[in-house]
Design a protein around this motif. Structure first.
Motif, PDB file in Angstrom:
ATOM      1  N   SER A 165       1.859  -2.204   7.825  1.00  0.00           N
ATOM      2  CA  SER A 165       2.653  -1.479   8.151  1.00  0.00           C
ATOM      3  C   SER A 165       3.172  -1.152   9.637  1.00  0.00           C
ATOM      4  O   SER A 165       2.695   0.045   9.904  1.00  0.00           O
ATOM      5  N   PRO A 166       3.384  -2.034  10.371  1.00  0.00           N
ATOM      6  CA  PRO A 166       3.392  -1.674  11.847  1.00  0.00           C
ATOM      7  C   PRO A 166       4.515  -0.746  12.104  1.00  0.00           C
ATOM      8  O   PRO A 166       4.227  -0.170  13.160  1.00  0.00           O
ATOM      9  N   LYS A 167       5.476  -0.575  11.394  1.00  0.00           N
ATOM     10  CA  LYS A 167       6.513   0.493  11.745  1.00  0.00           C
ATOM     11  C   LYS A 167       6.343   1.839  11.176  1.00  0.00           C
ATOM     12  O   LYS A 167       7.003   2.520  11.459  1.00  0.00           O
ATOM     13  N   LEU A 168       5.165   2.142  10.498  1.00  0.00           N
ATOM     14  CA  LEU A 168       4.979   3.301   9.863  1.00  0.00           C
ATOM     15  C   LEU A 168       5.083   4.379  10.941  1.00  0.00           C
ATOM     16  O   LEU A 168       4.261   4.249  11.863  1.00  0.00           O
ATOM     17  N   HIS A 203       6.163  -4.515   5.666  1.00  0.00           N
ATOM     18  CA  HIS A 203       6.142  -4.834   7.114  1.00  0.00           C
ATOM     19  C   HIS A 203       7.342  -3.861   7.560  1.00  0.00           C
ATOM     20  O   HIS A 203       7.238  -3.329   8.814  1.00  0.00           O
ATOM     21  N   GLU A 204       8.370  -3.518   6.728  1.00  0.00           N
ATOM     22  CA  GLU A 204       9.340  -2.570   7.371  1.00  0.00           C
ATOM     23  C   GLU A 204       9.330  -1.063   7.120  1.00  0.00           C
ATOM     24  O   GLU A 204      10.080  -0.124   7.375  1.00  0.00           O
ATOM     25  N   LEU A 205       8.268  -0.716   6.439  1.00  0.00           N
ATOM     26  CA  LEU A 205       7.923   0.430   6.054  1.00  0.00           C
ATOM     27  C   LEU A 205       7.683   1.640   7.014  1.00  0.00           C
ATOM     28  O   LEU A 205       7.055   1.310   8.026  1.00  0.00           O
ATOM     29  N   VAL A 206       8.463   2.820   7.228  1.00  0.00           N
ATOM     30  CA  VAL A 206       8.589   3.651   8.009  1.00  0.00           C
ATOM     31  C   VAL A 206       7.889   5.099   7.533  1.00  0.00           C
ATOM     32  O   VAL A 206       7.288   5.699   8.385  1.00  0.00           O
ATOM     33  N   VAL A 207       8.158   5.455   6.408  1.00  0.00           N
ATOM     34  CA  VAL A 207       7.672   6.677   5.669  1.00  0.00           C
ATOM     35  C   VAL A 207       7.016   6.109   4.547  1.00  0.00           C
ATOM     36  O   VAL A 207       7.207   5.580   3.863  1.00  0.00           O
ATOM     37  N   LEU A 208       5.461   6.959   4.287  1.00  0.00           N
ATOM     38  CA  LEU A 208       4.770   6.423   3.118  1.00  0.00           C
ATOM     39  C   LEU A 208       4.270   7.987   2.761  1.00  0.00           C
ATOM     40  O   LEU A 208       3.560   8.434   3.572  1.00  0.00           O
ATOM     41  N   GLU A 209       4.542   8.387   1.395  1.00  0.00           N
ATOM     42  CA  GLU A 209       3.956   9.222   0.783  1.00  0.00           C
ATOM     43  C   GLU A 209       2.512   8.725  -0.255  1.00  0.00           C
ATOM     44  O   GLU A 209       3.049   7.984  -0.943  1.00  0.00           O
ATOM     45  N   PHE A 210       1.506   9.401   0.170  1.00  0.00           N
ATOM     46  CA  PHE A 210       0.469   8.744  -0.542  1.00  0.00           C
ATOM     47  C   PHE A 210      -0.365   9.860  -1.291  1.00  0.00           C
ATOM     48  O   PHE A 210      -0.816  10.888  -0.563  1.00  0.00           O
ATOM     49  N   CYS A 211      -0.399   9.817  -2.362  1.00  0.00           N
ATOM     50  CA  CYS A 211      -1.154  10.568  -3.338  1.00  0.00           C
ATOM     51  C   CYS A 211      -2.749  10.545  -3.140  1.00  0.00           C
ATOM     52  O   CYS A 211      -3.153   9.367  -3.353  1.00  0.00           O
ATOM     53  N   THR A 212      -3.374  11.478  -2.979  1.00  0.00           N
ATOM     54  CA  THR A 212      -5.031  11.328  -2.785  1.00  0.00           C
ATOM     55  C   THR A 212      -5.938  11.797  -3.834  1.00  0.00           C
ATOM     56  O   THR A 212      -6.978  11.818  -3.677  1.00  0.00           O
ATOM     57  N   CYS A 213      -4.978  11.839  -4.777  1.00  0.00           N
ATOM     58  CA  CYS A 213      -5.726  12.189  -6.099  1.00  0.00           C
ATOM     59  C   CYS A 213      -6.440  10.787  -6.615  1.00  0.00           C
ATOM     60  O   CYS A 213      -5.794   9.685  -6.709  1.00  0.00           O
ATOM     61  N   GLU A 214      -7.549  10.867  -7.072  1.00  0.00           N
ATOM     62  CA  GLU A 214      -8.449   9.438  -7.503  1.00  0.00           C
ATOM     63  C   GLU A 214      -8.229   8.452  -6.796  1.00  0.00           C
ATOM     64  O   GLU A 214      -8.242   7.639  -7.280  1.00  0.00           O
ATOM     65  N   THR A 215      -8.150   8.552  -5.497  1.00  0.00           N
ATOM     66  CA  THR A 215      -7.924   7.384  -4.716  1.00  0.00           C
ATOM     67  C   THR A 215      -9.018   6.985  -3.823  1.00  0.00           C
ATOM     68  O   THR A 215      -9.848   7.842  -3.391  1.00  0.00           O
ATOM     69  N   GLU A 216      -9.032   5.701  -3.416  1.00  0.00           N
ATOM     70  CA  GLU A 216     -10.014   5.319  -2.475  1.00  0.00           C
ATOM     71  C   GLU A 216      -9.642   5.177  -1.189  1.00  0.00           C
ATOM     72  O   GLU A 216      -8.430   4.802  -1.269  1.00  0.00           O
TER      73      GLU A 216
END
Length: 151
Positions: free
Chosen positions: A45-48, A21-34
């Protein structure tokens, strides 16, 4: 962990609960992901403000592992909020169909996006980079002030 403001996500499944809920920055690995996993991270994550997508394991990359994006019935409020996403950064962008579906969805529904940065994989040929740039430039954007940065 109610103070979580940054996360680096790498994996096939993660039950987010109320942690984001408080997340502002997200690094997401796109490998092997759905891609549905990314959508499930955006919803709570409304504050992203600044998601960073990056394929970090290109030596194990197989295009067939990329799942088709099942566009959600409802758009995550993160994208629609008045103070929603401001910057999208996508490193090692390949211009694959599933990647194009996701970038099109995000650009279309991110009404407050100021900057979308796409960095192609290092081994992409000039012709492929030109095709990626052209396709990105033609993508529909929900924000009239969004600037596209490629390179």
């Amino acid at each position: 962990m109610p103070e979580l403001v940054a996360a680096n996500v790498e994996g096939l499944y993660w039950n987010t609960g109320n942690l984001l809920h408080e997340l502002v920055v997200l690094e997401f690995c796109t490998c092997e992901t759905e891609w549905d996993l990314l959508m499930s991270l955006l919803k709570p994550s409304p504050k992203l403000r600044a998601p960073k997508l990056n394929e970090r394991h290109d030596d194990h990359y197989i295009e067939d592992r990329m799942q088709h994006l099942n566009e959600p019935i409802t758009v995550p409020q993160t994208l629609m909020l008045m103070f929603g996403l401001e910057t999208l950064e996508w490193r090692n962008y390949r211009g694959l169909n599933t990647e194009k579906e996701l970038e099109a969805f995000i650009l279309k529904h991110s009404c407050r996006l100021k900057t979308a940065i796409f960095s192609p994989v290092d081994d992409a040929e000039l012709e492929k980079k030109y095709r990626m740039l052209t396709e990105l430039a033609l993508s529909c954007r929900g924000s009239t002030t969004c600037q596209l940065v490629f390179g």
